[in-house]
Design a protein around this motif. Structure first.
Motif, mmCIF file in Angstrom:
data_model
loop_
_atom_site.group_PDB
_atom_site.id
_atom_site.type_symbol
_atom_site.label_atom_id
_atom_site.label_comp_id
_atom_site.label_asym_id
_atom_site.label_seq_id
_atom_site.Cartn_x
_atom_site.Cartn_y
_atom_site.Cartn_z
ATOM 1 N N GLY A 50 0.699 -1.182 0.088
ATOM 2 C CA GLY A 50 0.107 -0.094 0.144
ATOM 3 C C GLY A 50 0.956 1.215 0.106
ATOM 4 N N PRO A 165 1.310 -5.851 7.436
ATOM 5 C CA PRO A 165 0.380 -5.219 8.639
ATOM 6 C C PRO A 165 0.437 -6.089 9.770
ATOM 7 N N ALA A 170 -4.144 -6.351 10.181
ATOM 8 C CA ALA A 170 -4.534 -7.283 9.261
ATOM 9 C C ALA A 170 -6.062 -7.758 9.673
ATOM 10 N N ILE A 173 -8.225 -5.307 8.190
ATOM 11 C CA ILE A 173 -8.193 -5.075 6.458
ATOM 12 C C ILE A 173 -9.073 -6.043 6.196
ATOM 13 N N TYR A 177 -12.352 -5.883 3.648
ATOM 14 C CA TYR A 177 -12.504 -6.681 2.214
ATOM 15 C C TYR A 177 -13.651 -7.447 2.237
ATOM 16 N N SER A 200 0.619 -9.426 2.551
ATOM 17 C CA SER A 200 0.601 -8.107 2.193
ATOM 18 C C SER A 200 -1.192 -7.665 1.902
ATOM 19 N N CYS A 201 -1.369 -6.484 1.814
ATOM 20 C CA CYS A 201 -2.621 -5.980 1.647
ATOM 21 C C CYS A 201 -3.173 -6.377 0.487
ATOM 22 N N GLU A 205 -6.226 -9.262 -0.092
ATOM 23 C CA GLU A 205 -7.735 -8.854 -0.915
ATOM 24 C C GLU A 205 -7.757 -9.933 -1.933
#
Length: 427
Positions: A50, A165, A170, A173, A177, A200-201, A205
């Motif tokens: 990000g 994160p 996390a 996030i 999502y 990771s982000c 996702e």
């Protein structure tokens, strides 16, 4: 409402960038104390975390006009574009921001060749706009590709690392999502967060979206836990949906191997394993894996966990030398070598004193290091077997559960630990 509200988590980074934005909006307050705006910010870290989103939020929050530079042209044209962008920013739009996105991709350089013309152009541009109300913002994945002269203070005063994160972030996030997806109430959110920790982000996702695709393809009304587990296995571990099962004896050995890793990890650091599976990692490989959702606190623990799979199989098959342990042994060797050669875990006599000026490690040093590493491997192997023997019931229960279920989630592992007496072993 702040532009940074679009970024979930990363509170420390957001606060630091908000301070810079406040300097832009309230310059007189800072100038009264002699404070000057930092000479540029560089956000760096692994891909998919990000960095570009954070940078865009910073630009929006600052309210300044921005000029974006990305690698989208050939060498000469791109170098000209860099120079022209800085010139435009200086002449037409100050105060403004020049945003250098993925700056480490401006040239195909490595850590030994970092003097590319593209970086020279960036460096010249930064120097050209200094004291001209032009702020430079950049992102990069690999700092090692960038010249030290470019990223030094005076050109980039603040270098901010963007990491994976934290557990808390996390979870936020994941909730974000999943907010537009229909998820079964039976989904265990703790299991989900533990099995994809350190992702990771972008990975988070993708994993959640793939689970939604899988559920829809099966015409389900909700995304179920099995869809999420299947997505994690496929997206993170490259484990095929359909794979060839081996013989029952080979499955038992694989289960023992992974149970060994899990048991030693849990004995040394309770709550450290978030997922364990007999599914292969990679399309052409065999064997399972464990995923740690918590880092171990000491280097010896990593050595013991690495050797525990081999130790478990050889305890139950005493006439067999466990196969498929090459990567585990190499990992253990590296931990041992790092300890003795960098941290003097066995005294200064084993420290590797080679330097850039004197790069050669002596033959005598290599021989001693090899002998000590072999001795340490044997010592740690004995300790790993001792831990497993003292926690034999736990080992057998985990092995049986892996054979039965194939994949164990965090809640499964917690149930196994709570129903068994765990014997600690001093290391």
């Amino acid at each position: 409402m702040s532009a940074f509200d679009k970024v979930i988590g990363y509170e420390t980074i957001k606060n630091e960038l908000l301070q810079i934005c406040d300097m832009v909006h309230n310059k007189e307050c800072y100038e009264a104390l002699g404070a000057k705006l930092p000479q540029g910010i560089l956000l760096y870290g692994d891909p998919g975390l990000g960095k570009t989103l954070i940078a865009k939020c910073f630009i929006e929050e600052s309210g300044l006009k921005s000029y974006v530079v990305r690698r989208n042209k050939g060498n000469d044209d791109f170098i000209s574009n860099i120079t022209e962008t800085f010139q435009k920013a200086k002449e037409n739009a100050a105060p403004c921001i020049v945003f250098l996105d993925d700056m480490d991709k401006f040239a195909n350089e490595d850590s030994d060749h970092r003097d590319a013309e593209e970086y020279v152009a960036v460096q010249s541009g930064i120097d050209e706009v200094k004291n001209c109300d032009v702020f430079v913002l950049a992102t990069a994945n690999e700092m090692r590709k960038l010249p030290e002269s470019l990223v030094r203070s005076g050109r980039f005063d603040r270098k901010i690392e963007v990491k994976c994160p934290t557990d808390k972030d996390a979870n936020k996030i994941i909730e974000h999502y999943l907010s537009d997806k229909k998820v079964s109430e039976a989904v265990n959110m703790e299991d989900l967060s533990k099995m994809i920790s350190y992702s990771s982000c972008a990975e988070l996702e993708t994993i959640l979206n793939e689970a939604a695709i899988s559920a829809a393809y099966k015409r389900k009304t909700d995304i179920e836990m099995e869809d999420l587990v299947k997505s994690v296995l496929r997206m993170i571990y490259d484990s095929p949906d359909n794979y060839t099962k081996t013989s029952s004896e080979d499955i038992k050995k694989t289960a023992l191997h992974e149970a060994g890793h899990l048991v030693v990890s849990e004995v040394l650091c309770p709550g450290s394993v978030g997922l364990a599976s007999l599914r292969s990692t990679g399309r052409d490989s065999t064997g399972g894996f464990i995923h740690r959702c918590k880092e171990l606190s000491r280097r010896p623990y990593y050595v013991l966990v690495s050797l525990a799979g081999k130790a478990a199989v050889e305890l139950y098959y005493c006439d067999t030398v466990a196969s498929g342990c090459r990567s585990d042994i190499n990992r253990a060797c590296n931990y041992i070598r790092d300890g003795i050669s960098e941290n003097a875990t066995l005294g200064f006599g084993m420290i590797d004193v080679s330097t850039r000026s004197f790069p050669e490690t002596s033959e005598n040093m290599n021989s001693r290091s090899e002998a000590v590493t072999h001795a340490e491997l044997e010592r740690y192997m004995r300790i790993a077997k001792d831990i497993l023997l003292k926690n034999r019931e736990f080992l057998e229960r985990v092995t049986a559960a892996l054979i039965e279920k194939e994949t164990l989630l965090y809640s499964d592992i917690r149930a196994l630990t709570e129903g068994t007496t765990i014997t600690e072993v001093a290391v």
